[in-house]
Design a protein around this motif. Sequence first.
Motif, PDB file in Angstrom:
ATOM      1  N   PHE A 155       0.816  -1.213   0.000  1.00 24.94           N
ATOM      2  CA  PHE A 155       0.000   0.000   0.000  1.00 24.94           C
ATOM      3  C   PHE A 155       0.855   1.270   0.000  1.00 24.94           C
ATOM      4  N   GLY A 156       2.064   1.173  -0.539  1.00 28.29           N
ATOM      5  CA  GLY A 156       3.010   2.282  -0.444  1.00 28.29           C
ATOM      6  C   GLY A 156       2.877   3.360  -1.488  1.00 28.29           C
ATOM      7  N   LYS A 157       1.890   3.259  -2.375  1.00 24.67           N
ATOM      8  CA  LYS A 157       1.707   4.321  -3.367  1.00 24.67           C
ATOM      9  C   LYS A 157       0.226   4.471  -3.685  1.00 24.67           C
ATOM     10  N   ARG A 158      -0.113   5.620  -4.217  1.00 27.74           N
ATOM     11  CA  ARG A 158      -1.474   5.863  -4.685  1.00 27.74           C
ATOM     12  C   ARG A 158      -1.430   6.881  -5.808  1.00 27.74           C
ATOM     13  N   THR A 159      -2.506   6.961  -6.545  1.00 26.96           N
ATOM     14  CA  THR A 159      -2.603   7.913  -7.640  1.00 26.96           C
ATOM     15  C   THR A 159      -3.302   9.171  -7.152  1.00 26.96           C
ATOM     16  N   GLY A 160      -2.628  10.326  -7.281  1.00 31.76           N
ATOM     17  CA  GLY A 160      -3.184  11.587  -6.827  1.00 31.76           C
ATOM     18  C   GLY A 160      -4.256  12.121  -7.753  1.00 31.76           C
ATOM     19  N   ALA A 161      -4.855  13.229  -7.374  1.00 35.42           N
ATOM     20  CA  ALA A 161      -5.927  13.841  -8.160  1.00 35.42           C
ATOM     21  C   ALA A 161      -5.436  14.271  -9.540  1.00 35.42           C
ATOM     22  N   ASP A 162      -4.141  14.559  -9.650  1.00 36.05           N
ATOM     23  CA  ASP A 162      -3.580  14.978 -10.927  1.00 36.05           C
ATOM     24  C   ASP A 162      -3.145  13.808 -11.797  1.00 36.05           C
ATOM     25  N   GLY A 163      -3.410  12.581 -11.331  1.00 34.87           N
ATOM     26  CA  GLY A 163      -3.061  11.402 -12.100  1.00 34.87           C
ATOM     27  C   GLY A 163      -1.646  10.909 -11.869  1.00 34.87           C
ATOM     28  N   LYS A 164      -0.877  11.599 -11.055  1.00 31.50           N
ATOM     29  CA  LYS A 164       0.501  11.192 -10.788  1.00 31.50           C
ATOM     30  C   LYS A 164       0.557  10.243  -9.591  1.00 31.50           C
ATOM     31  N   THR A 165       1.523   9.335  -9.626  1.00 26.15           N
ATOM     32  CA  THR A 165       1.708   8.390  -8.535  1.00 26.15           C
ATOM     33  C   THR A 165       2.540   9.034  -7.432  1.00 26.15           C
ATOM     34  N   VAL A 166       2.050   8.938  -6.211  1.00 24.05           N
ATOM     35  CA  VAL A 166       2.762   9.523  -5.079  1.00 24.05           C
ATOM     36  C   VAL A 166       3.018   8.453  -4.024  1.00 24.05           C
ATOM     37  N   ASP A 167       4.111   8.601  -3.282  1.00 26.43           N
ATOM     38  CA  ASP A 167       4.438   7.675  -2.198  1.00 26.43           C
ATOM     39  C   ASP A 167       3.555   7.967  -0.991  1.00 26.43           C
ATOM     40  N   VAL A 168       3.173   6.906  -0.292  1.00 32.04           N
ATOM     41  CA  VAL A 168       2.332   7.039   0.889  1.00 32.04           C
ATOM     42  C   VAL A 168       3.052   6.385   2.064  1.00 32.04           C
ATOM     43  N   GLY A 195       9.803  -5.523   3.381  1.00 29.90           N
ATOM     44  CA  GLY A 195       9.329  -4.791   2.220  1.00 29.90           C
ATOM     45  C   GLY A 195       9.842  -5.433   0.948  1.00 29.90           C
ATOM     46  N   SER A 196       9.443  -4.878  -0.197  1.00 26.48           N
ATOM     47  CA  SER A 196       9.782  -5.468  -1.496  1.00 26.48           C
ATOM     48  C   SER A 196      10.771  -4.605  -2.266  1.00 26.48           C
ATOM     49  N   ALA A 197      11.798  -5.269  -2.819  1.00 29.79           N
ATOM     50  CA  ALA A 197      12.800  -4.584  -3.636  1.00 29.79           C
ATOM     51  C   ALA A 197      12.777  -5.138  -5.056  1.00 29.79           C
ATOM     52  N   ASN A 203      10.521  -1.225  -4.404  1.00 29.23           N
ATOM     53  CA  ASN A 203       9.290  -1.065  -5.174  1.00 29.23           C
ATOM     54  C   ASN A 203       8.415   0.012  -4.555  1.00 29.23           C
ATOM     55  N   ARG A 204       7.862   0.870  -5.366  1.00 30.38           N
ATOM     56  CA  ARG A 204       7.051   1.956  -4.837  1.00 30.38           C
ATOM     57  C   ARG A 204       5.797   1.449  -4.147  1.00 30.38           C
ATOM     58  N   PHE A 205       5.290   0.288  -4.571  1.00 29.42           N
ATOM     59  CA  PHE A 205       4.087  -0.248  -3.928  1.00 29.42           C
ATOM     60  C   PHE A 205       4.365  -0.780  -2.528  1.00 29.42           C
ATOM     61  N   SER A 206       5.627  -1.032  -2.199  1.00 25.58           N
ATOM     62  CA  SER A 206       5.979  -1.600  -0.894  1.00 25.58           C
ATOM     63  C   SER A 206       5.582  -0.636   0.224  1.00 25.58           C
ATOM     64  N   SER A 207       4.845  -1.140   1.195  1.00 22.86           N
ATOM     65  CA  SER A 207       4.357  -0.284   2.277  1.00 22.86           C
ATOM     66  C   SER A 207       5.507   0.318   3.084  1.00 22.86           C
ATOM     67  N   LYS A 208       5.311   1.552   3.472  1.00 25.92           N
ATOM     68  CA  LYS A 208       6.350   2.317   4.160  1.00 25.92           C
ATOM     69  C   LYS A 208       5.921   2.648   5.594  1.00 25.92           C
ATOM     70  N   GLY A 209       6.910   2.821   6.456  1.00 31.62           N
ATOM     71  CA  GLY A 209       6.640   3.191   7.839  1.00 31.62           C
ATOM     72  C   GLY A 209       6.415   4.685   7.970  1.00 31.62           C
TER      73      GLY A 209
END
Length: 232
Positions: free
Chosen positions: A38-51, A68-70, A84-90
């Motif tokens: 759950f480490g990334k999401r798509t913002g309102a502008d369509g760009k991927t951002v880290d969470v 985490g995933s590399a 990996n950007r999808f890898s959940s972050k602390g």
Amino acid sequence: NLSLAADSTESYVTDPLCRAVRSATAVGITVVVAAGNFGKRTGADGKTVDVYGTVGSPGIEPSVITVGSANTMGTGTRKDDVVNRFSSKGPSRGVYESADGKRRVDNALKPDLVAPGNKVLASMAAHSNGSPSTLPRIHPFLVPPLATNGMPTNRSGRTAALMTRSGTSVAAPGVAGTVALMLEANPGLTPPLIKAMLQYSAAPLANANLLQQGAGLLTTHCAVRLAQPVRP
């Protein structure tokens, strides 16, 4: 090995999954847990951002080894490896109420380390009639071309095809396997010692921060060598 991550707003102190793995660790079982994807999401502008603050339960439990995933980028060198950007972050964001009645946040540093978890190749399960199992049948892109040509079989006649998967769920077993090798080299190791050795021997990635990669990328041969000379 627990390749699962459930969304939770509870503190690790009260979260049911965390309490269960904490009990397992307390009796000497080394528990390896996937951090979540759950480490990334798509913002309102369509760009991927880290969470940040997205590590799932029971990975938020301090006593377990959260992975985490590399992405190794398909090369034999670590110079180009990335998290990996999808890898959940602390950090962990579980909430509890302190004795003085104030709302507190756990803020534990997670994950503890990362391991290869991008397009990992492994055996594909099959039904007794030789047809692919449900997952690759619904998502055929998971099965590389080499496995779909005639559906090769092993000596027992069962399908022996391959498939690829990405995620912290496939990264965590790499760490669990390393733990097994460490315990084979030294059965007297305790869960806290194993976790410390894995983190001490991990290789930090230059392009990732502490909340993305923890101590760094799993280095199995170093962890096993480190385990050998220690005698309780």
